[in-house]
Motif scaffolding. Structure first.
Motif, PDB file in Angstrom:
ATOM      1  N   PHE A  96      -4.750  -6.237  11.821  1.00 25.93           N
ATOM      2  CA  PHE A  96      -3.600  -6.938  11.271  1.00 25.93           C
ATOM      3  C   PHE A  96      -3.413  -8.301  11.927  1.00 25.93           C
ATOM      4  O   PHE A  96      -3.465  -8.426  13.150  1.00 25.93           O
ATOM      5  CB  PHE A  96      -2.339  -6.099  11.452  1.00 25.93           C
ATOM      6  N   ASP A  97      -3.166  -9.317  11.095  1.00 29.06           N
ATOM      7  CA  ASP A  97      -2.981 -10.668  11.620  1.00 29.06           C
ATOM      8  C   ASP A  97      -1.538 -10.943  12.024  1.00 29.06           C
ATOM      9  O   ASP A  97      -1.238 -12.001  12.571  1.00 29.06           O
ATOM     10  CB  ASP A  97      -3.456 -11.712  10.600  1.00 29.06           C
ATOM     11  N   SER A  98      -0.644  -9.993  11.735  1.00 33.02           N
ATOM     12  CA  SER A  98       0.760 -10.183  12.087  1.00 33.02           C
ATOM     13  C   SER A  98       1.457  -8.832  12.091  1.00 33.02           C
ATOM     14  O   SER A  98       0.950  -7.852  11.544  1.00 33.02           O
ATOM     15  CB  SER A  98       1.450 -11.095  11.065  1.00 33.02           C
ATOM     16  N   ASP A  99       2.641  -8.782  12.699  1.00 35.06           N
ATOM     17  CA  ASP A  99       3.452  -7.563  12.659  1.00 35.06           C
ATOM     18  C   ASP A  99       3.753  -7.182  11.208  1.00 35.06           C
ATOM     19  O   ASP A  99       3.748  -6.008  10.852  1.00 35.06           O
ATOM     20  CB  ASP A  99       4.761  -7.774  13.413  1.00 35.06           C
ATOM     21  N   ARG A 100       4.021  -8.200  10.374  1.00 33.11           N
ATOM     22  CA  ARG A 100       4.384  -7.937   8.985  1.00 33.11           C
ATOM     23  C   ARG A 100       3.268  -7.204   8.251  1.00 33.11           C
ATOM     24  O   ARG A 100       3.523  -6.270   7.483  1.00 33.11           O
ATOM     25  CB  ARG A 100       4.683  -9.263   8.279  1.00 33.11           C
ATOM     26  N   SER A 101       2.047  -7.604   8.480  1.00 33.11           N
ATOM     27  CA  SER A 101       0.908  -6.943   7.837  1.00 33.11           C
ATOM     28  C   SER A 101       0.812  -5.485   8.272  1.00 33.11           C
ATOM     29  O   SER A 101       0.537  -4.597   7.461  1.00 33.11           O
ATOM     30  CB  SER A 101      -0.398  -7.669   8.178  1.00 33.11           C
ATOM     31  N   PHE A 102       1.054  -5.248   9.563  1.00 34.36           N
ATOM     32  CA  PHE A 102       1.055  -3.868  10.054  1.00 34.36           C
ATOM     33  C   PHE A 102       2.163  -3.060   9.404  1.00 34.36           C
ATOM     34  O   PHE A 102       1.945  -1.922   8.967  1.00 34.36           O
ATOM     35  CB  PHE A 102       1.224  -3.844  11.573  1.00 34.36           C
ATOM     36  N   TYR A 103       3.366  -3.628   9.337  1.00 32.11           N
ATOM     37  CA  TYR A 103       4.479  -2.899   8.735  1.00 32.11           C
ATOM     38  C   TYR A 103       4.143  -2.482   7.304  1.00 32.11           C
ATOM     39  O   TYR A 103       4.436  -1.353   6.898  1.00 32.11           O
ATOM     40  CB  TYR A 103       5.747  -3.757   8.713  1.00 32.11           C
ATOM     41  N   LYS A 104       3.553  -3.363   6.548  1.00 29.38           N
ATOM     42  CA  LYS A 104       3.223  -3.033   5.152  1.00 29.38           C
ATOM     43  C   LYS A 104       2.257  -1.855   5.088  1.00 29.38           C
ATOM     44  O   LYS A 104       2.418  -0.946   4.274  1.00 29.38           O
ATOM     45  CB  LYS A 104       2.635  -4.255   4.446  1.00 29.38           C
ATOM     46  N   TRP A 105       1.261  -1.884   5.952  1.00 25.94           N
ATOM     47  CA  TRP A 105       0.297  -0.766   5.982  1.00 25.94           C
ATOM     48  C   TRP A 105       0.995   0.524   6.384  1.00 25.94           C
ATOM     49  O   TRP A 105       0.810   1.567   5.750  1.00 25.94           O
ATOM     50  CB  TRP A 105      -0.822  -1.077   6.976  1.00 25.94           C
ATOM     51  N   TYR A 106       1.840   0.458   7.393  1.00 23.49           N
ATOM     52  CA  TYR A 106       2.429   1.672   7.975  1.00 23.49           C
ATOM     53  C   TYR A 106       3.483   2.286   7.052  1.00 23.49           C
ATOM     54  O   TYR A 106       3.540   3.509   6.888  1.00 23.49           O
ATOM     55  CB  TYR A 106       3.028   1.328   9.339  1.00 23.49           C
ATOM     56  N   PHE A 107       4.312   1.445   6.455  1.00 27.10           N
ATOM     57  CA  PHE A 107       5.328   1.970   5.544  1.00 27.10           C
ATOM     58  C   PHE A 107       4.686   2.569   4.300  1.00 27.10           C
ATOM     59  O   PHE A 107       5.109   3.625   3.821  1.00 27.10           O
ATOM     60  CB  PHE A 107       6.330   0.876   5.167  1.00 27.10           C
ATOM     61  N   LYS A 108       3.688   1.903   3.773  1.00 24.87           N
ATOM     62  CA  LYS A 108       2.995   2.435   2.598  1.00 24.87           C
ATOM     63  C   LYS A 108       2.298   3.749   2.943  1.00 24.87           C
ATOM     64  O   LYS A 108       2.331   4.710   2.167  1.00 24.87           O
ATOM     65  CB  LYS A 108       1.977   1.415   2.083  1.00 24.87           C
ATOM     66  N   ARG A 109       1.704   3.804   4.096  1.00 22.35           N
ATOM     67  CA  ARG A 109       1.017   5.027   4.546  1.00 22.35           C
ATOM     68  C   ARG A 109       1.993   6.191   4.629  1.00 22.35           C
ATOM     69  O   ARG A 109       1.682   7.314   4.222  1.00 22.35           O
ATOM     70  CB  ARG A 109       0.386   4.754   5.904  1.00 22.35           C
ATOM     71  N   ARG A 110       3.212   5.935   5.126  1.00 20.41           N
ATOM     72  CA  ARG A 110       4.185   7.009   5.275  1.00 20.41           C
ATOM     73  C   ARG A 110       4.675   7.513   3.911  1.00 20.41           C
ATOM     74  O   ARG A 110       4.942   8.707   3.757  1.00 20.41           O
ATOM     75  CB  ARG A 110       5.343   6.557   6.150  1.00 20.41           C
ATOM     76  N   ILE A 111       4.794   6.635   2.924  1.00 22.29           N
ATOM     77  CA  ILE A 111       5.110   7.094   1.567  1.00 22.29           C
ATOM     78  C   ILE A 111       4.055   8.120   1.141  1.00 22.29           C
ATOM     79  O   ILE A 111       4.351   9.173   0.578  1.00 22.29           O
ATOM     80  CB  ILE A 111       5.113   5.914   0.569  1.00 22.29           C
ATOM     81  N   GLY A 112       2.788   7.815   1.463  1.00 23.95           N
ATOM     82  CA  GLY A 112       1.687   8.709   1.105  1.00 23.95           C
ATOM     83  C   GLY A 112       1.676  10.005   1.876  1.00 23.95           C
ATOM     84  O   GLY A 112       1.030  10.969   1.469  1.00 23.95           O
TER      85      GLY A 112
END
Length: 403
Positions: free
Chosen positions: A204-220
């Motif tokens: 991830f190039d930023s915290d924001r990019s990580f958040y998007k991955w992590y929140f989407k992953r948790r929906i899954g």
């Protein structure tokens, strides 16, 4: 497709299918275990073993003829899965290791503060000593290293070595080579993970990019989930309501998530775009079979969601004082098709003795037919094979039938 409208019944059916809890089974064998963990991201670990550990109970409900040794092989021989921190203590695919660098950093600061409050911050000063000890002597239990020190409080570690090695595990210096019952045998992480995994950089190039991955992953992790505080959002970053709302909106705008409206529920639901094709499977019929659910099953993470969608109130009462328990110490929900129809409390089981059922409670709305009883007994036959029990005790049949 910007927004999807479904009924509660359709959502129930989707969640059962998505979670691999329907028949015939979606996931099979060793490959099926890995595929299921990859789909949902993580499975929550808990060391209590009444009729199997929580993680084995999750897998026995999805994998035909599952045995705990299958998971042990994937984790500690093949190194396909790893112990780590996600939704509490969990297991996840080793390919996610680099993605969790920010979680490990957050755990580092959290544990340093915790050790300070428990007057055990001295444990951190032994990190280099323990690394050297393991490099010279090999993997070991914390009890093999004597650093002295008094107990770290009633909720702390018994020894400084335990506190230090738990800290090193959480921040990624140590990994779990194997478990002896519930005790972790620690090794240096470079001896646990393949070199190609350890060499992967944080993607991830930023915290924001990580958040998007992590929140989407948790929906899954659940399949379809809402944006309200609940058990599905436990974990670092995820529980921050304002951040969560911002990230979910961004993911919808980018087409990564789709909004789902559920009739009769005034909440915003979301599904990963890549999972939305599974909604077409709702028109297909699946065999109505009985399945016993683990107390910390992904399907049950959010008790309010379970109440609203499955009309089933459930609380895991292992840490509730006996006098305040409504049901029992270790109670398993009973799924039949896409409905939760009962719950039961087993006695602790070991060896090849008959399985004893202490209590059985049918849900008030359940119509108990011969077909339902037969499916329950069939499920117990599968469950006893999983436990290597000789079968149900004679009294168990009477408890289930209420005689």
């Amino acid at each position: 497709m910007g927004e999807i409208c479904i009924s509660k019944e359709q959502l129930r059916k989707f969640l059962v299918i998505y979670q691999g809890l329907h028949y015939p089974k979606t996931f099979n064998g060793y490959l099926g275990i890995k595929e299921f963990v990859k789909r949902v991201g993580c499975l929550q670990y808990d060391p209590l073993n009444v009729v199997g550990r929580n993680i084995d109970l999750i897998l026995q409900s999805r994998i035909e003829n599952y045995e705990p040794k299958m998971l042990e092989k994937l984790m500690y021989e093949d190194r396909e899965l790893i112990d780590g921190w996600d939704k509490m203590m969990s297991i996840y695919c080793i390919e996610d290791w680099a993605y969790f660098e920010r979680i490990r950093n957050r755990r580092k600061s959290e544990l340093e503060e915790l050790l300070k409050r428990r007057n055990s911050r001295e444990a951190i000063t032994y990190v280099d000593f323990i690394k050297g000890y393991i490099a010279e002597n090999g993997a070991c239990l914390p009890s093999k290293i004597d650093l002295g020190g008094a107990k770290c409080g009633s909720w702390g570690h018994g020894k400084l070595s335990s506190a230090a090695m738990d800290y090193m595990f959480n921040i990624g210096i140590l990994g779990v080579k194997e478990k002896k019952n519930v005790q972790r045998v620690y090794d240096l992480i470079e001896n646990v993970l393949p070199k190609e995994i350890l060499q992967m950089k944080d993607p991830f190039d930023s915290d924001r990019s990580f958040y998007k991955w992590y929140f989407k992953r948790r929906i899954g992790s659940i399949g379809v989930y809402w944006d309200r505080n609940g058990g599905g959002w436990l974990g670092h970053f995820l529980s921050e309501k304002q951040l969560r709302s911002e990230i979910l909106q961004e993911l919808c705008a980018e087409g990564e998530l789709l909004r789902v409206e559920v009739e009769g529920v005034n909440e915003n639901f979301y599904i990963r775009a890549e999972d939305s094709h599974m909604l077409a499977e709702l028109e297909q019929n699946f065999d109505k079979k009985v399945t016993f659910l683990a107390p910390l099953d992904n399907l049950l993470w959010d008790r309010k969601l379970v109440k609203d969608i499955f009309d089933f109130e459930y609380s895991w009462e292992v840490y509730v004082p006996v006098s305040k328990r409504k049901y029992g110490y270790y109670v398993l929900p009973v799924l039949y098709g896409d409905k939760i129809i009962a719950r039961f409390e087993p006695e602790i089981h070991r060896g090849d003795a008959p399985l004893v059922i202490k209590n059985w409670w049918w849900e008030d709305r359940t119509v108990v037919t011969d077909e339902v009883i037969n499916e329950v007994i069939d499920c117990f036959a599968r469950f006893c094979r999983f436990l290597k029990a000789s079968g149900l005790s004679d009294e168990a049949y009477k408890v289930i039938l209420g005689k």
